[in-house]
Design a protein around this motif. Structure first.
Motif, mmCIF file in Angstrom:
data_model
loop_
_atom_site.group_PDB
_atom_site.id
_atom_site.type_symbol
_atom_site.label_atom_id
_atom_site.label_comp_id
_atom_site.label_asym_id
_atom_site.label_seq_id
_atom_site.Cartn_x
_atom_site.Cartn_y
_atom_site.Cartn_z
ATOM 1 N N LEU A 77 0.818 -1.205 0.000
ATOM 2 C CA LEU A 77 0.000 0.000 0.000
ATOM 3 C C LEU A 77 0.852 1.256 0.000
ATOM 4 C CD1 LEU A 77 -2.627 -1.120 2.657
ATOM 5 C CD2 LEU A 77 -2.905 -1.112 0.182
ATOM 6 N N ARG A 78 2.100 1.131 0.490
ATOM 7 C CA ARG A 78 3.015 2.271 0.538
ATOM 8 C C ARG A 78 4.439 1.753 0.689
ATOM 9 N NH1 ARG A 78 1.111 3.909 6.640
ATOM 10 N NH2 ARG A 78 -0.462 2.314 6.457
ATOM 11 N N ASN A 79 5.393 2.635 0.583
ATOM 12 C CA ASN A 79 6.796 2.241 0.722
ATOM 13 C C ASN A 79 7.123 1.928 2.182
ATOM 14 O OD1 ASN A 79 7.294 2.659 -2.034
ATOM 15 N ND2 ASN A 79 7.761 4.829 -1.691
ATOM 16 N N PHE A 80 8.062 1.007 2.379
ATOM 17 C CA PHE A 80 8.556 0.693 3.725
ATOM 18 C C PHE A 80 10.067 0.552 3.643
ATOM 19 C CE2 PHE A 80 9.944 -2.828 6.578
ATOM 20 C CZ PHE A 80 9.866 -2.116 7.770
ATOM 21 N N HIS A 81 10.757 1.275 4.520
ATOM 22 C CA HIS A 81 12.216 1.234 4.569
ATOM 23 C C HIS A 81 12.642 0.373 5.758
ATOM 24 C CE1 HIS A 81 12.220 4.344 1.537
ATOM 25 N NE2 HIS A 81 11.406 5.066 2.293
ATOM 26 N N PRO A 82 13.440 -0.647 5.547
ATOM 27 C CA PRO A 82 13.825 -1.580 6.622
ATOM 28 C C PRO A 82 14.468 -0.862 7.800
ATOM 29 C CG PRO A 82 14.493 -2.431 4.487
ATOM 30 C CD PRO A 82 14.041 -1.026 4.253
ATOM 31 N N GLU A 83 14.164 -1.373 8.995
ATOM 32 C CA GLU A 83 14.763 -0.831 10.213
ATOM 33 C C GLU A 83 15.801 -1.777 10.801
ATOM 34 O OE1 GLU A 83 11.739 0.258 12.959
ATOM 35 O OE2 GLU A 83 10.855 1.774 11.649
ATOM 36 N N GLU A 84 15.813 -3.028 10.322
ATOM 37 C CA GLU A 84 16.832 -3.966 10.775
ATOM 38 C C GLU A 84 17.118 -4.966 9.669
ATOM 39 O OE1 GLU A 84 15.486 -7.434 13.325
ATOM 40 O OE2 GLU A 84 14.312 -5.797 14.171
ATOM 41 N N ASP A 85 18.128 -5.801 9.874
ATOM 42 C CA ASP A 85 18.618 -6.687 8.820
ATOM 43 C C ASP A 85 17.564 -7.678 8.344
ATOM 44 O OD1 ASP A 85 20.995 -5.389 9.067
ATOM 45 O OD2 ASP A 85 21.952 -6.915 10.310
ATOM 46 N N THR A 86 16.634 -8.060 9.200
ATOM 47 C CA THR A 86 15.646 -9.075 8.835
ATOM 48 C C THR A 86 14.434 -8.496 8.113
ATOM 49 O OG1 THR A 86 14.658 -8.879 11.028
ATOM 50 C CG2 THR A 86 16.304 -10.612 10.713
ATOM 51 N N ASP A 87 14.372 -7.172 7.980
ATOM 52 C CA ASP A 87 13.245 -6.536 7.291
ATOM 53 C C ASP A 87 13.449 -6.573 5.778
ATOM 54 O OD1 ASP A 87 12.127 -5.970 9.713
ATOM 55 O OD2 ASP A 87 12.795 -3.882 9.759
ATOM 56 N N LEU A 88 12.335 -6.478 5.058
ATOM 57 C CA LEU A 88 12.365 -6.427 3.597
ATOM 58 C C LEU A 88 11.754 -5.107 3.148
ATOM 59 C CD1 LEU A 88 12.965 -8.292 1.057
ATOM 60 C CD2 LEU A 88 10.488 -8.709 1.031
ATOM 61 N N PRO A 89 12.387 -4.383 2.237
ATOM 62 C CA PRO A 89 11.784 -3.124 1.770
ATOM 63 C C PRO A 89 10.527 -3.378 0.952
ATOM 64 C CG PRO A 89 13.749 -3.653 0.489
ATOM 65 C CD PRO A 89 13.691 -4.648 1.608
ATOM 66 N N LEU A 90 9.554 -2.486 1.085
ATOM 67 C CA LEU A 90 8.335 -2.542 0.280
ATOM 68 C C LEU A 90 8.319 -1.361 -0.681
ATOM 69 C CD1 LEU A 90 5.556 -3.355 2.938
ATOM 70 C CD2 LEU A 90 6.547 -4.917 1.255
#
Length: 619
Positions: free
Chosen positions: A174-187
């Motif tokens: 639905l919107r962009n997401f910037h990872p906050e830690e190594d296990t996150d995936l950008p959206l």
């Protein structure tokens, strides 16, 4: 030999002893990590820094990033935790790179210690862990701790309490997401992802088109809907315009709608029944109207669909779902699905198959508590636990609206929101099952306790609701009906926000109501009254009125004026001028700030939370 300094930087820390999490509990400190200990100092201009604390590295048992959806009231928004002896120190970095730098350095310096096997990934607060809800601060953690940072991607699910999605589910960002830690995936907005694991309430594991796997906030994605419309109840194949009008008139429900074939092959029409905009007969009597909107397509290879040019969607089902929540250029939003093949008494298949479904035999209703927006509210028991059960009147609320409210409540999880436990759709009337709040409606509680509540208690109630609203604001939700009557009080006087029947999820922070929509005038901002435009800033206006209610001990706002007189007063830029007797001037100043004429001049809930928290610490 002096210990070697590894890192030195200004960070924030949270007081470990305060019961309430507030901005005043967050202190700016100079942190210094050396080969023996972690020390932090208070900076004093033109004076030598004062040491405020020291932790020997040999005593540290866990260092890890904190994952939380709770609003962070200090300037630094990237928390990490240090567990030592029997204490937890929460430290806040200015950015993710800084946080990772400190976590890695501390993990490396403590890797030979006697470390935790499991840790708590979320904060301790309000007497429990936010991640697992254990009430013992020293309770064993609920997530595996990887001291060297080598956490697998994705995390292995626990078969006892988690599940993997057996069928491939596609979601759209639905919107962009910037990872906050190594296990996150950008959206990336509008891109598709495959759901790998959706068992966690707030974070899902997904896979992108390149095969990368990681965690994302579940409220940032939505299920992709195919363009196969024949399986949907709202589609009526081979129905003529006249037949559609007759069926919608016979159902006689405002906002009743259907999708049918147009006269042109491959083209579809949305037909909507409304009583809000009527036409007149020759004898002067008026009767309802059925409006017809052709679903149009954009040009080019990547075809999209729309009813109003400003609102374009990848599929017809997505278009219909959006307009079920927002009128957005239509005569009314799509409220009630009408079909010649399906009766409105059918159950919601989407809900009944989920873990939220509660079997009717598991519920015992004991006593009636009152009447709510959609029906009666009962006190009941579910597996020997006290619950509140909201019933839905027959014919008053469509299955689509029931599904809408239930899904909204399922998306939200915060200590200052009344928690939805589940739904009952296998019988009539349908039920929503909530946590039980012993002291009931805040308005009634304030009136019953008039003269017995201190300023500190009243201020704490405002702080509770501001925390819940700050969470809604950060999640891009608007409430649209915030008032004391829609808040409930627990046994220990904690106030939680309830009644999300009018809530709308909006990506652009604005919802324009359909023509003729009713709204609570005394709590409504000028832009809602004049134009029907809702936003988080109209919620802020309502919160100002809510604070006035609290400090007036349940008094009705503008109680000496009729609704029409209230509208006239607001148009003349008059406000609730009488400061309640128990209300400090500092709090009344926040009310007046919330009632600024222009929405952009009003504060955010995050800022209101900050101001109220500081006032609560230093009244």
């Amino acid at each position: 030999m002096y210990p070697r300094v590894i890192l030195k930087e200004t960070l924030y820390k949270k007081s470990q002893q305060k019961r309430r999490t507030s901005p005043c509990n967050y202190k700016e400190r100079i942190f210094m990590l050396n080969t023996q200990d972690l020390t932090y100092f208070e900076h004093r201009p033109r004076k030598r820094p004062t040491q405020k604390g020291c932790i020997e590295l040999s005593h540290i048992k866990c260092v890890e990033i904190v994952r939380s959806d709770a609003p962070i009231p200090c300037d630094y928004k990237y928390p990490f935790q240090i567990a030592h002896d029997s204490y937890y120190l929460y430290v806040f970095a200015p950015d993710n790179d800084c946080r990772l730098k400190w976590v890695r350095a501390l993990k490396e310096a403590t890797q030979c210690n006697n470390l935790f096997m499991k840790y708590h990934p979320n904060f301790w607060g309000e007497g429990k862990w936010r991640c697992c809800h254990q009430t013992d601060k020293l309770a064993t953690g609920c997530s595996e701790y990887y001291p060297n940072g080598a956490k697998p991607l994705p995390p292995t699910p626990d078969p006892k309490c988690r599940f993997l999605d057996l069928e491939e589910r596609i979601v759209v960002a639905l919107r962009n997401f910037h990872p906050e830690e190594d296990t996150d995936l950008p959206l990336h907005k509008d891109e598709e992802y495959v759901v790998v694991d959706s068992s966690e309430p707030n974070w899902w594991t997904v896979r992108d088109k390149n095969g990368n796997v990681g965690s994302v906030p579940c409220i940032y994605v939505a299920e992709k809907i195919s363009n196969d419309i024949e399986k949907f109840e709202w589609y009526n194949k081979d129905m003529t315009r006249t037949e559609a009008e007759e069926l919608l008139m016979r159902e006689n429900k405002d906002g009743g709608f259907m999708v049918r074939d147009s006269r042109h092959a491959g083209v579809y029409t949305v037909s909507i029944f409304t009583r809000a905009s009527c036409i007149y007969r020759s004898d002067g009597e008026k009767y309802p109207l059925v409006k017809h909107y052709q679903i149009k397509e954009t040009e080019g290879e990547n075809i999209k669909y729309y009813l109003a040019e400003k609102y374009v969607f990848s599929s017809i089902p997505e278009l219909i779902r959006y307009h079920q929540h927002n009128s957005a250029g239509l005569i009314t939003r799509l409220r009630h699905c009408v079909s010649r093949n399906v009766q409105n008494s059918s159950r919601i298949k989407e809900l009944s198959s989920e873990k939220w479904e509660i079997h009717p035999d598991e519920l015992i209703l004991s006593e009636e508590l009152g009447s709510g927006q959609f029906g009666l509210v009962w006190k009941g028991y579910w597996h020997e636990q006290q619950v509140a059960v909201k019933t839905v009147r027959e014919g008053f609320m469509s299955e689509e609206e029931f599904k809408e409210e239930a899904h909204i409540m399922m998306k939200l999880s915060h200590t200052k929101l009344v928690q939805l436990y589940g739904v009952v759709t296998q019988r009539s009337p349908m039920y929503l099952v909530f946590e039980f709040m012993e002291n009931g409606c805040l308005t009634d509680f304030l009136r019953d306790k008039k003269g017995c509540l201190s300023q500190e208690v009243l201020q704490g109630m405002c702080l509770d609701v501001s925390e819940g609203m700050a969470y809604l604001e950060s999640s891009n939700f608007i409430h649209r009906d915030l008032a004391a009557r829609n808040c409930l009080v627990s046994n220990d006087h904690v106030v939680k926000i309830s009644d999300f029947g009018m809530t709308r999820f909006v990506l652009d922070d604005q919802y324009t109501s359909s023509y003729g929509t009713k709204f609570p005038v005394r709590w409504s901002s000028p832009e809602v009254i004049r134009f029907g435009k809702y936003s988080s800033k109209s919620d802020v206006w309502s919160f100002g009125v809510f604070m006035w209610e609290v400090y007036s001990e349940g008094r009705v706002p503008y109680d000496n004026r009729s609704n029409s007189e209230v509208v006239e007063a607001l148009n003349a830029k008059l406000r609730l001028l009488l400061r309640p007797r128990l209300c400090p001037q500092s709090v009344y100043d926040l009310m007046q700030w919330s009632w600024k004429e222009k929405p952009e001049d009003r504060p955010s809930f995050a800022l209101l939370l900050h101001k109220l928290a500081c006032l609560h610490q230093d009244p």
